[in-house]
Design a protein around this motif. Structure first.
Motif, short mmCIF file in Angstrom:
data_model
loop_
_atom_site.label_atom_id
_atom_site.label_comp_id
_atom_site.label_asym_id
_atom_site.label_seq_id
_atom_site.Cartn_x
_atom_site.Cartn_y
_atom_site.Cartn_z
N GLU A 218 0.80 -1.22 0.00
CA GLU A 218 0.00 0.00 0.00
C GLU A 218 0.83 1.27 0.00
O GLU A 218 0.32 2.35 -0.26
N GLY A 219 2.11 1.13 0.30
CA GLY A 219 2.97 2.31 0.36
C GLY A 219 2.63 3.18 1.55
O GLY A 219 2.08 2.72 2.55
N PHE A 220 2.91 4.46 1.43
CA PHE A 220 2.70 5.36 2.57
C PHE A 220 1.23 5.65 2.83
O PHE A 220 0.89 6.27 3.84
N GLU A 221 0.34 5.19 1.93
CA GLU A 221 -1.08 5.33 2.21
C GLU A 221 -1.48 4.56 3.47
O GLU A 221 -2.45 4.89 4.14
N ALA A 222 -0.73 3.50 3.76
CA ALA A 222 -1.02 2.69 4.95
C ALA A 222 -0.84 3.48 6.23
O ALA A 222 -1.40 3.13 7.27
N MET A 223 -0.07 4.57 6.16
CA MET A 223 0.18 5.36 7.37
C MET A 223 -0.91 6.41 7.60
O MET A 223 -0.91 7.09 8.62
N ALA A 224 -1.82 6.54 6.64
CA ALA A 224 -2.90 7.52 6.81
C ALA A 224 -4.00 6.99 7.72
O ALA A 224 -4.90 7.72 8.11
N ARG A 225 -3.95 5.71 8.00
CA ARG A 225 -4.96 5.10 8.86
C ARG A 225 -4.26 4.01 9.66
O ARG A 225 -3.05 3.87 9.59
N GLY A 226 -5.00 3.24 10.38
CA GLY A 226 -4.37 2.14 11.11
C GLY A 226 -4.64 2.23 12.60
O GLY A 226 -5.50 2.99 13.07
N HIS A 227 -3.87 1.48 13.35
CA HIS A 227 -4.09 1.33 14.79
C HIS A 227 -2.76 1.04 15.45
O HIS A 227 -1.96 0.27 14.94
N ILE A 228 -2.53 1.67 16.59
CA ILE A 228 -1.29 1.43 17.34
C ILE A 228 -1.62 1.36 18.82
O ILE A 228 -2.43 2.16 19.32
N LYS A 229 -1.02 0.40 19.51
CA LYS A 229 -1.26 0.22 20.95
C LYS A 229 0.00 0.62 21.70
O LYS A 229 1.06 0.02 21.51
N VAL A 230 -0.13 1.63 22.56
CA VAL A 230 1.00 2.20 23.29
C VAL A 230 0.77 1.97 24.79
O VAL A 230 -0.34 2.16 25.29
N ILE A 231 1.83 1.56 25.49
CA ILE A 231 1.75 1.43 26.94
C ILE A 231 2.92 2.18 27.57
O ILE A 231 3.91 2.48 26.90
N ALA A 232 2.81 2.46 28.86
CA ALA A 232 3.88 3.19 29.55
C ALA A 232 3.76 2.95 31.05
O ALA A 232 2.71 2.51 31.54
N ASN A 233 4.84 3.24 31.78
CA ASN A 233 4.78 3.16 33.24
C ASN A 233 4.84 4.56 33.87
O ASN A 233 4.70 4.69 35.08
N ALA A 234 5.04 5.59 33.07
CA ALA A 234 4.97 6.99 33.54
C ALA A 234 4.23 7.78 32.47
O ALA A 234 4.52 7.63 31.27
N PHE B 215 2.30 12.64 17.78
CA PHE B 215 1.95 11.60 16.81
C PHE B 215 0.54 11.84 16.27
O PHE B 215 0.29 11.70 15.07
N ARG B 216 -0.38 12.20 17.15
CA ARG B 216 -1.76 12.44 16.74
C ARG B 216 -1.86 13.58 15.73
O ARG B 216 -2.65 13.53 14.77
N LYS B 217 -1.08 14.62 15.92
CA LYS B 217 -1.11 15.75 14.99
C LYS B 217 -0.59 15.34 13.61
O LYS B 217 -1.04 15.85 12.59
N THR B 218 0.38 14.43 13.59
CA THR B 218 0.96 13.98 12.33
C THR B 218 0.09 12.95 11.64
O THR B 218 -0.04 12.94 10.41
N TYR B 219 -0.53 12.07 12.43
CA TYR B 219 -1.36 10.99 11.88
C TYR B 219 -2.73 11.04 12.54
O TYR B 219 -3.06 10.20 13.39
N PRO B 220 -3.57 12.02 12.17
CA PRO B 220 -4.83 12.24 12.88
C PRO B 220 -5.85 11.12 12.74
O PRO B 220 -6.76 11.02 13.57
N ASP B 221 -5.74 10.29 11.71
CA ASP B 221 -6.74 9.24 11.48
C ASP B 221 -6.31 7.88 12.04
O ASP B 221 -7.05 6.90 11.90
N VAL B 222 -5.15 7.82 12.64
CA VAL B 222 -4.70 6.56 13.24
C VAL B 222 -5.33 6.41 14.62
O VAL B 222 -5.31 7.33 15.43
#
Length: 291
Positions: free
Chosen positions: A85-101, A112-119
């Motif tokens: 799909e090329g870089f079109e794949a980065m216009a959407r999608g899903h990412i799971k982020v975890i942290a301890n702080a 990240f949200r500002k750069t990829y608003p539809d993810v």
């Protein structure tokens, strides 16, 4: 009959999403289809892979072994689709982020949200032990972890350094101090994160080393809750410095026995770190502008 690709994918998504219904939504199929795929896989394996309980699903020992394989398959599928799909794949999608702080992770998520608003972003805050376990078990795409353990199959990029401080009300007699010692806190009520947190472990080790035990402690599940407890006059919190905007209005004072510097790093399984969305998040979190 051999287990097929769809069965492994369904199984991987049930584990990653935490339920059959959430996996069905993510895959765009019915919950019945997901349930059937997993049941057929368990039949082929000849053993239970998942245990269903009131608190959700959990993996059996065999299930963890198969999940590791299934998730690597899903990750490879994602990498192939990104290439197609090329870089079109980065216009959407899903990412799971975890942290301890919270603060480093939330700052990275904001950029990240500002750069990829539809993810779609899933974010959760865990105690250090749980966060590192979830990454080790491939239950998240990427994590921001303090002093993450070294692992050959992890991508690890330093983000910033930090140290522990005491969080106090400005009205506290100790708030004007430049440095506190455990003996200053011995008679205070000390607010710590829950068992399994890096903070709880480090404070306990320092107490053993210096032979000073706090007379009263309160365990809290999250840093925002700890700060709220300080605001309410419940005690003095010990946590990593500059951990969240919610602490504004509190005074941070370094603690002599906790002067060691700690590294916060962004961490991901190496194969997932090759995925474009995950790589983009790592690049944002570790950029000089972010720091």
């Amino acid at each position: 009959m051999r287990a097929n690709h769809h069965q492994f994918v369904a199984f991987a998504y049930v584990v990653r999403e935490g339920s059959f219904s959430a996996a069905a939504i993510r895959l765009g199929v019915t919950q019945s289809a997901v349930t059937q795929h997993v049941a057929k896989l368990e039949k082929q394996v000849g053993s239970k892979l998942l245990l269903r309980g009131r608190e959700g699903i959990s993996l059996t020992r065999t299930g963890q072994e198969f999940y590791d394989l299934a998730d690597r398959m899903v990750t490879l599928d994602s990498e192939i689709n990104e290439r197609l799909e090329g870089f079109e794949a980065m216009a959407r999608g899903h990412i799971k982020v975890i942290a301890n702080a919270p603060l480093p992770a939330l700052k990275a998520i904001s950029v990240f949200r500002k750069t990829y608003p539809d993810v779609e972003i899933d974010f959760a805050l865990y105690a250090w032990t749980t966060a590192t376990r979830l990454l080790r078990e491939r239950r998240a795409d990427v994590g921001l972890i303090t002093d993450p353990p070294k692992a050959d199959d992890w991508e690890r990029v330093p983000v910033q350094t930090t140290h522990y401080v005491a969080y106090l009300l400005p009205s506290s007699p100790l708030a004007s101090r430049d440095l506190l010692y455990f003996k200053d806190l011995e008679q205070e009520t000390i607010i710590l994160p829950e068992n399994g947190s890096l903070t709880e472990r480090i404070v306990r080790e320092a107490q053993d080393k210096y032979g000073i035990q706090f007379q009263r402690t309160i365990k809290m599940t999250t840093f925002p809750l700890m700060c709220e407890a300080v605001f309410q006059g419940a005690g003095i919190a010990i946590f990593l410095g500059n951990s969240g905007l919610i602490s504004h209005g509190l005074v941070e004072v370094p603690v002599s026995e906790l002067s060691e510097t700690h590294e916060i790093a962004v961490v991901a399984p190496k194969d997932r770190a090759r995925l474009r969305l995950v790589k983009a998040f790592i690049d944002i979190a570790s950029s000089s502008d972010f720091r």
